[in-house]
Write a protein that holds these residues in place. Sequence first.
Motif, mmCIF file in Angstrom:
data_model
loop_
_atom_site.group_PDB
_atom_site.id
_atom_site.type_symbol
_atom_site.label_atom_id
_atom_site.label_comp_id
_atom_site.label_asym_id
_atom_site.label_seq_id
_atom_site.Cartn_x
_atom_site.Cartn_y
_atom_site.Cartn_z
ATOM 1 N N GLN A 37 4.569 -6.944 -8.435
ATOM 2 C CA GLN A 37 3.487 -5.975 -8.556
ATOM 3 C C GLN A 37 4.018 -4.552 -8.409
ATOM 4 O O GLN A 37 5.036 -4.332 -7.763
ATOM 5 C CB GLN A 37 2.453 -6.192 -7.445
ATOM 6 N N ASP A 38 3.294 -3.588 -8.959
ATOM 7 C CA ASP A 38 3.577 -2.178 -8.700
ATOM 8 C C ASP A 38 2.957 -1.737 -7.385
ATOM 9 O O ASP A 38 3.447 -0.847 -6.733
ATOM 10 C CB ASP A 38 3.003 -1.287 -9.810
ATOM 11 N N GLU A 39 1.846 -2.366 -7.007
ATOM 12 C CA GLU A 39 1.128 -1.983 -5.799
ATOM 13 C C GLU A 39 1.236 -3.080 -4.749
ATOM 14 O O GLU A 39 1.450 -4.238 -5.075
ATOM 15 C CB GLU A 39 -0.352 -1.764 -6.104
ATOM 16 N N ASN A 40 1.024 -2.705 -3.514
ATOM 17 C CA ASN A 40 1.025 -3.652 -2.414
ATOM 18 C C ASN A 40 -0.340 -4.345 -2.364
ATOM 19 O O ASN A 40 -1.345 -3.697 -2.081
ATOM 20 C CB ASN A 40 1.294 -2.911 -1.102
ATOM 21 N N PRO A 41 -0.422 -5.650 -2.616
ATOM 22 C CA PRO A 41 -1.715 -6.329 -2.600
ATOM 23 C C PRO A 41 -2.366 -6.351 -1.216
ATOM 24 O O PRO A 41 -3.564 -6.575 -1.108
ATOM 25 C CB PRO A 41 -1.397 -7.742 -3.089
ATOM 26 N N LEU A 42 -1.598 -6.088 -0.164
ATOM 27 C CA LEU A 42 -2.195 -5.993 1.167
ATOM 28 C C LEU A 42 -3.020 -4.717 1.308
ATOM 29 O O LEU A 42 -3.910 -4.640 2.147
ATOM 30 C CB LEU A 42 -1.116 -6.044 2.251
ATOM 31 N N MET A 43 -2.745 -3.735 0.467
ATOM 32 C CA MET A 43 -3.509 -2.489 0.464
ATOM 33 C C MET A 43 -4.643 -2.542 -0.562
ATOM 34 O O MET A 43 -5.650 -1.856 -0.421
ATOM 35 C CB MET A 43 -2.601 -1.293 0.133
ATOM 36 N N SER A 47 -4.992 -5.339 -7.131
ATOM 37 C CA SER A 47 -3.724 -5.177 -7.848
ATOM 38 C C SER A 47 -3.159 -6.517 -8.311
ATOM 39 O O SER A 47 -2.323 -6.558 -9.213
ATOM 40 C CB SER A 47 -2.699 -4.455 -6.976
#
Length: 78
Positions: A37-43, A47
């Motif tokens: 991913q480009d983004e953190n899925p925890l955030m 995403s």
Amino acid sequence: MSPMEVIQASTRVAAECLGLDDRGVFSEGKIADLLIQDENPLMNLGSLKANKIVIKNGKVVSKGVTKTNHVQDQIAMI
């Protein structure tokens, strides 16, 4: 549920419920399909809908455009 609990429920916990002890976690000796991913899925769990690279059975099956060329370079070497 926290984002981590959502991810665990859809991976490790789901595998345990199905009796699949060879998957569901990223660990030596386990079967692992990966999403990069480009983004953190925890955030941002949303995403997870925008997979940039998908690796299934050790093969890259889907590549998108990533913000980090270094990641693409590493995947290209697989």
